[in-house]
Design a protein around this motif. Structure first.
Motif, PDB file in Angstrom:
ATOM      1  N   LEU A  71       6.516 -45.093  95.658  1.00 53.21           N
ATOM      2  CA  LEU A  71       7.300 -43.855  95.282  1.00 53.21           C
ATOM      3  C   LEU A  71       6.447 -42.386  95.271  1.00 53.21           C
ATOM      4  O   LEU A  71       6.927 -41.615  95.938  1.00 53.21           O
ATOM      5  CB  LEU A  71       8.132 -43.834  94.016  1.00 53.21           C
ATOM      6  N   ALA A  72       5.436 -42.671  94.828  1.00 54.23           N
ATOM      7  CA  ALA A  72       4.560 -41.311  94.879  1.00 54.23           C
ATOM      8  C   ALA A  72       4.117 -40.760  96.282  1.00 54.23           C
ATOM      9  O   ALA A  72       3.924 -39.531  96.554  1.00 54.23           O
ATOM     10  CB  ALA A  72       3.297 -41.460  93.825  1.00 54.23           C
ATOM     11  N   LYS A  73       4.263 -41.669  97.086  1.00 49.98           N
ATOM     12  CA  LYS A  73       3.860 -41.387  98.625  1.00 49.98           C
ATOM     13  C   LYS A  73       5.263 -40.923  99.229  1.00 49.98           C
ATOM     14  O   LYS A  73       5.216 -40.464 100.222  1.00 49.98           O
ATOM     15  CB  LYS A  73       3.266 -42.536  99.295  1.00 49.98           C
ATOM     16  N   GLN A  74       6.338 -41.324  98.643  1.00 49.97           N
ATOM     17  CA  GLN A  74       7.495 -40.936  99.421  1.00 49.97           C
ATOM     18  C   GLN A  74       8.551 -39.538  98.764  1.00 49.97           C
ATOM     19  O   GLN A  74       9.184 -38.726  99.288  1.00 49.97           O
ATOM     20  CB  GLN A  74       8.563 -41.790  99.181  1.00 49.97           C
ATOM     21  N   ARG A  75       7.943 -39.093  97.445  1.00 53.29           N
ATOM     22  CA  ARG A  75       8.767 -38.141  96.782  1.00 53.29           C
ATOM     23  C   ARG A  75       7.816 -37.230  96.063  1.00 53.29           C
ATOM     24  O   ARG A  75       6.645 -37.512  95.681  1.00 53.29           O
ATOM     25  CB  ARG A  75       9.885 -38.873  95.684  1.00 53.29           C
ATOM     26  N   ASP A  76       8.451 -36.045  95.837  1.00 53.40           N
ATOM     27  CA  ASP A  76       7.766 -35.012  95.180  1.00 53.40           C
ATOM     28  C   ASP A  76       7.703 -34.939  93.721  1.00 53.40           C
ATOM     29  O   ASP A  76       7.014 -34.386  92.769  1.00 53.40           O
ATOM     30  CB  ASP A  76       7.965 -33.588  95.832  1.00 53.40           C
ATOM     31  N   GLU A  77       8.668 -35.796  93.353  1.00 54.14           N
ATOM     32  CA  GLU A  77       9.168 -35.625  91.825  1.00 54.14           C
ATOM     33  C   GLU A  77       9.847 -37.214  91.506  1.00 54.14           C
ATOM     34  O   GLU A  77      10.480 -37.814  92.317  1.00 54.14           O
ATOM     35  CB  GLU A  77      10.331 -34.544  91.533  1.00 54.14           C
ATOM     36  N   LEU A  78       9.451 -37.580  90.282  1.00 55.94           N
ATOM     37  CA  LEU A  78       9.849 -38.941  89.790  1.00 55.94           C
ATOM     38  C   LEU A  78      10.249 -38.758  88.378  1.00 55.94           C
ATOM     39  O   LEU A  78       9.562 -38.222  87.454  1.00 55.94           O
ATOM     40  CB  LEU A  78       8.771 -40.286  90.004  1.00 55.94           C
ATOM     41  N   LYS A  79      11.529 -39.182  88.185  1.00 54.33           N
ATOM     42  CA  LYS A  79      11.958 -39.348  86.740  1.00 54.33           C
ATOM     43  C   LYS A  79      11.791 -40.695  86.189  1.00 54.33           C
ATOM     44  O   LYS A  79      12.066 -41.612  86.636  1.00 54.33           O
ATOM     45  CB  LYS A  79      13.720 -39.154  86.814  1.00 54.33           C
ATOM     46  N   ILE A  80      11.034 -40.685  84.934  1.00 47.78           N
ATOM     47  CA  ILE A  80      10.435 -42.110  84.346  1.00 47.78           C
ATOM     48  C   ILE A  80      10.979 -42.089  82.849  1.00 47.78           C
ATOM     49  O   ILE A  80      10.900 -41.100  82.279  1.00 47.78           O
ATOM     50  CB  ILE A  80       9.002 -42.141  84.377  1.00 47.78           C
TER      51      ILE A  80
ATOM     52  N   SER B 126      -2.431 -38.368  91.523  1.00 46.59           N
ATOM     53  CA  SER B 126      -1.301 -37.724  92.502  1.00 46.59           C
ATOM     54  C   SER B 126      -0.695 -36.341  92.046  1.00 46.59           C
ATOM     55  O   SER B 126      -0.950 -35.974  91.015  1.00 46.59           O
ATOM     56  CB  SER B 126      -0.354 -38.758  92.390  1.00 46.59           C
ATOM     57  N   ASN B 127      -0.179 -35.753  93.125  1.00 44.79           N
ATOM     58  CA  ASN B 127       0.437 -34.436  92.987  1.00 44.79           C
ATOM     59  C   ASN B 127       1.995 -34.601  92.537  1.00 44.79           C
ATOM     60  O   ASN B 127       2.516 -33.771  92.241  1.00 44.79           O
ATOM     61  CB  ASN B 127       0.306 -33.643  94.162  1.00 44.79           C
ATOM     62  N   THR B 128       2.277 -36.003  92.429  1.00 40.56           N
ATOM     63  CA  THR B 128       3.709 -36.158  92.143  1.00 40.56           C
ATOM     64  C   THR B 128       4.155 -35.414  90.781  1.00 40.56           C
ATOM     65  O   THR B 128       3.554 -35.935  90.014  1.00 40.56           O
ATOM     66  CB  THR B 128       4.147 -37.734  92.350  1.00 40.56           C
ATOM     67  N   ASN B 129       5.015 -34.848  90.559  1.00 33.31           N
ATOM     68  CA  ASN B 129       5.549 -34.044  89.356  1.00 33.31           C
ATOM     69  C   ASN B 129       6.726 -35.320  88.676  1.00 33.31           C
ATOM     70  O   ASN B 129       7.369 -36.027  89.233  1.00 33.31           O
ATOM     71  CB  ASN B 129       6.454 -33.119  89.523  1.00 33.31           C
ATOM     72  N   LEU B 130       5.987 -35.750  87.588  1.00 40.71           N
ATOM     73  CA  LEU B 130       6.790 -36.623  86.676  1.00 40.71           C
ATOM     74  C   LEU B 130       7.428 -35.957  85.418  1.00 40.71           C
ATOM     75  O   LEU B 130       7.014 -35.126  84.852  1.00 40.71           O
ATOM     76  CB  LEU B 130       5.831 -37.590  86.110  1.00 40.71           C
TER      77      LEU B 130
END
Length: 297
Positions: A170-179, A239-243
């Motif tokens: 998912l980190a490769k597909q999205r800029d932001e993830l809600k966990i 990763s640069n993904t915002n969590l």
């Protein structure tokens, strides 16, 4: 005498790690979907036929119905694989005096504890998956043969389907993830589960133990505690993904999850002298190949 070990479910994340570990202990026969000795755990006749054909002296069942949400609809299939099949495996193991090793889950508990669950704490599963896994435990216990049930939790690895691989994808597909940040547990690397299982078998097959005296349920997880949000942060540290942390209520699912899944491993330590490292140290090794201290103390 050379051990003959039947490994059921060799394509799953734990079984994948088990195969090389078990091969150091004897002749391993794999019962996976692509093998000539495939066992359909939903069919009693399939289970009995393969075990009677192979006559193993150790059976390791690393297969299960693990689709937690889907189990709410496929109740009969989940019950057959998770609940009924382990009892049949136990019956066949007892008939040939074999040792059965089976894996269970923190989902047998309701998650209301605030301290680590022991093996004797009251069980109260919240959904179909946990209910069927508990039924499997009880079916094995009712047969009363030679068995070890390892309850584990939050299992991840570099093979199969799990939270670590999902986060990386998912980190490769999205800029932001809600966990989710309000569920507590101890992430446990599948390789350490496999290595601990092999260590237990090696001890049992020596003159140290009478198997019947130690048959039972053992918790088997890494040490420490965390939540899914912090686990995801550790996985995606580079990763640069915002969590974003969220509550369970903000991410509704068909099946309820335990809010607290920490398991006490003291019984495993006392009986076998085996203690897995803390989850964050194990994750670092899994991701980076760092040197890990021996998990046996």
């Amino acid at each position: 005498m050379q051990n003959k070990i039947l490994l059921i479910g060799a394509n799953g994340q734990v079984a994948w790690e088990l195969l090389p570990c078990l091969q150091t202990l004897g002749d391993v026969v794999v019962a996976s979907r692509n093998s000539t000795n495939y066992i359909d755990l939903a069919k009693a006749d399939s289970i009995r036929a393969i075990i009677r054909k192979l006559q193993p002296n150790i059976i390791v069942n690393a297969a299960a119905y693990t689709a937690v949400d889907q189990a709410e609809q496929e109740t009969e299939l989940a019950a057959a694989i998770n609940g009924t099949a382990p009892g049949i495996l136990a019956e066949e193991a007892k008939r040939i005096q074999a040792l059965l090793i089976h894996y269970s889950t923190d989902y047998v508990f309701n998650g209301n504890n605030t301290t680590a669950y022991t093996e004797t704490d009251p069980v109260d599963p919240l959904g179909v998956y946990g209910t069927t896994k508990l039924a499997g435990e009880q079916a094995i216990q009712a047969v009363a043969g030679k068995y070890l049930i390892f309850r584990t939790a939050w299992v991840y690895g570099l093979h199969g389907k799990n939270f670590l691989l999902t986060m990386q994808r998912l980190a490769k597909q999205r800029d932001e993830l809600k966990i989710v940040a309000d569920q507590i547990g101890a992430p446990t690397w599948s390789r350490l589960i496999a290595e601990a299982t092999a260590q237990v078998i090696a001890q049992i097959k020596s003159p140290l133990y009478e198997i019947e005296t130690i048959s039972g349920i053992y918790n088997l997880t890494c040490g420490g505690t965390t939540n899914w949000y912090e686990f995801a942060k550790a996985i995606l540290a580079s990763s640069n993904t915002n969590l974003l942390p969220i509550n369970t209520a903000d991410y509704p699912t068909p099946a309820k999850r335990p809010a607290y899944s920490v398991l006490s491993n003291q019984k495993l330590i006392n009986t076998f002298g085996i203690q897995l490292p803390d989850w964050n140290q194990s994750l670092s090794v899994c991701l980076n190949g760092e040197i890990l201290n021996d998990s046996k103390e």
